[in-house]
Design an enzyme around this catalytic site. Sequence first.
Site, mmCIF file in Angstrom:
data_model
loop_
_atom_site.group_PDB
_atom_site.id
_atom_site.type_symbol
_atom_site.label_atom_id
_atom_site.label_comp_id
_atom_site.label_asym_id
_atom_site.label_seq_id
_atom_site.Cartn_x
_atom_site.Cartn_y
_atom_site.Cartn_z
ATOM 1 N N GLU A 36 0.827 -1.207 0.000
ATOM 2 C CA GLU A 36 0.000 0.000 0.000
ATOM 3 C C GLU A 36 0.857 1.251 0.000
ATOM 4 O O GLU A 36 1.784 1.383 0.799
ATOM 5 C CB GLU A 36 -0.901 -0.006 1.233
ATOM 6 C CG GLU A 36 -2.276 0.534 0.976
ATOM 7 C CD GLU A 36 -3.077 -0.326 0.018
ATOM 8 O OE1 GLU A 36 -3.191 0.070 -1.171
ATOM 9 O OE2 GLU A 36 -3.580 -1.374 0.427
ATOM 10 N N ASP A 39 3.256 2.119 -4.789
ATOM 11 C CA ASP A 39 3.310 2.195 -6.252
ATOM 12 C C ASP A 39 3.898 3.510 -6.742
ATOM 13 O O ASP A 39 4.677 3.522 -7.694
ATOM 14 C CB ASP A 39 1.943 1.921 -6.886
ATOM 15 C CG ASP A 39 0.822 2.833 -6.425
ATOM 16 O OD1 ASP A 39 0.992 3.528 -5.393
ATOM 17 O OD2 ASP A 39 -0.230 2.841 -7.082
ATOM 18 N N SER A 130 -12.940 1.793 -7.998
ATOM 19 C CA SER A 130 -14.057 1.984 -8.923
ATOM 20 C C SER A 130 -13.680 2.939 -10.050
ATOM 21 O O SER A 130 -14.107 2.756 -11.195
ATOM 22 C CB SER A 130 -15.282 2.510 -8.170
ATOM 23 O OG SER A 130 -14.989 3.730 -7.496
ATOM 24 N N SER A 131 -12.874 3.947 -9.758
ATOM 25 C CA SER A 131 -12.494 4.906 -10.793
ATOM 26 C C SER A 131 -11.572 4.274 -11.824
ATOM 27 O O SER A 131 -11.711 4.508 -13.033
ATOM 28 C CB SER A 131 -11.826 6.138 -10.167
ATOM 29 O OG SER A 131 -10.668 5.777 -9.442
ATOM 30 N N ASP A 175 -3.665 0.544 -9.586
ATOM 31 C CA ASP A 175 -5.082 0.254 -9.774
ATOM 32 C C ASP A 175 -5.411 -0.020 -11.234
ATOM 33 O O ASP A 175 -6.117 -0.974 -11.562
ATOM 34 C CB ASP A 175 -5.921 1.411 -9.254
ATOM 35 C CG ASP A 175 -5.786 1.605 -7.758
ATOM 36 O OD1 ASP A 175 -5.197 0.727 -7.092
ATOM 37 O OD2 ASP A 175 -6.266 2.640 -7.256
#
EC number: 2.7.1.6
Length: 387
Positions: A36, A39, A130-131, A175
């Site tokens: 987490e 990235d 979700s994006s 993501d």
Amino acid sequence: MGEAVAETVGERFRELYGAEPHGVWAAPGRVNLIGEHTDYNDGFVMPFALPHTAVAAVSRRDDGVLRLHSADIGADPVELRVADLAPGPDTSWTAYPSGVVWALREAGHELTGADIHLASTVPSGAGLSSSAALEVVVALALNDLYSLGLRGWQLARLCQRAENVYVGAPVGIMDQTASACCETGHALFLDTRDLSQRQIPFDLAAEGLRLLVVDTQVKHSHSEGEYGKRRAGCEKGAALLGVDALRDVAPEELDAALERLADDEEVSRLVRHVVTEDERVERVVALLESGDTRAIGPVLAEGHASLRDDFRISCRELDLVVDTALASGALGARMTGGGFGGSAIVLVEAADVDTVTGAVEEAFAAAGLTAVRVFEAVPSAGARRLV
């Protein structure tokens, strides 16, 4: 399920636009197993795709018009001119798909418009990307319709640029890559520096295990300031240490690095999290490849403690999920996603699902908090064309 969803979305497209879509595509949300806030520090991450997807029915246009509609918003279609798309003015949901069109055109791809109808089952604001799912499904559809020939990792890069520049959210590459590139029954071990990938088998059901997602219903937004502050702090730490990114600080060098940062307690905490989190990703990969899946539980719990105490992006609700799950027999638990709300993941024996779920639900009720939403996370397919 894919065929049924495709038919429903396609039917709504026909109602909206009076014609058949040229195709229907899907792109999933993701759960990040471990890794987490690494990235954007050129580090390691390990997401896997969810069965929850954003689905798009799309047709190509040749008149420069982009029409957008979302089943989740319910308003009339929004009409834009592709030539007029530019970062800044759009602060609504349409910034995500229109940002992808802008990014593709900025990269030199001649797009002349599209009709797009979108529907999503990825919970918004739950830390499940979700994006990114919305961006990737649009990018994949346009890649196919315009025969652009772009691979999954290339689409992910363009979607990241859309979110960074057009939407204004300083997200990393994880993501979008997870949504574009994950495979069924696997977690994706991704090196965010060179985008090299390894698909790591992750079949929990075969081992009598389950991974639960607990959505706290506390909403968060990446474009708000706290996420950006953490990223800026990490960049400051790298600069003070004279490295390109915190990825370049090896675990055995961490104590010396923290000594050099002793005058900046906040940056020290951020650096400690990123360096130890990268090491945790590598430990989880090694454990999964050796077949010792249950042993990743304590590593997940370590990751949560680091996000809570060093990165300081947890919240009361996330901590309650993790603490209650561990106390009621879970093998491991941690918050997942950008933080400040969203979801936690809980690794449990299959026989303990009801016990752990019930304990978390009771803890939230006793605390007077909004009821959680709990569902099983099953490693699923990445973005694909349905019809």
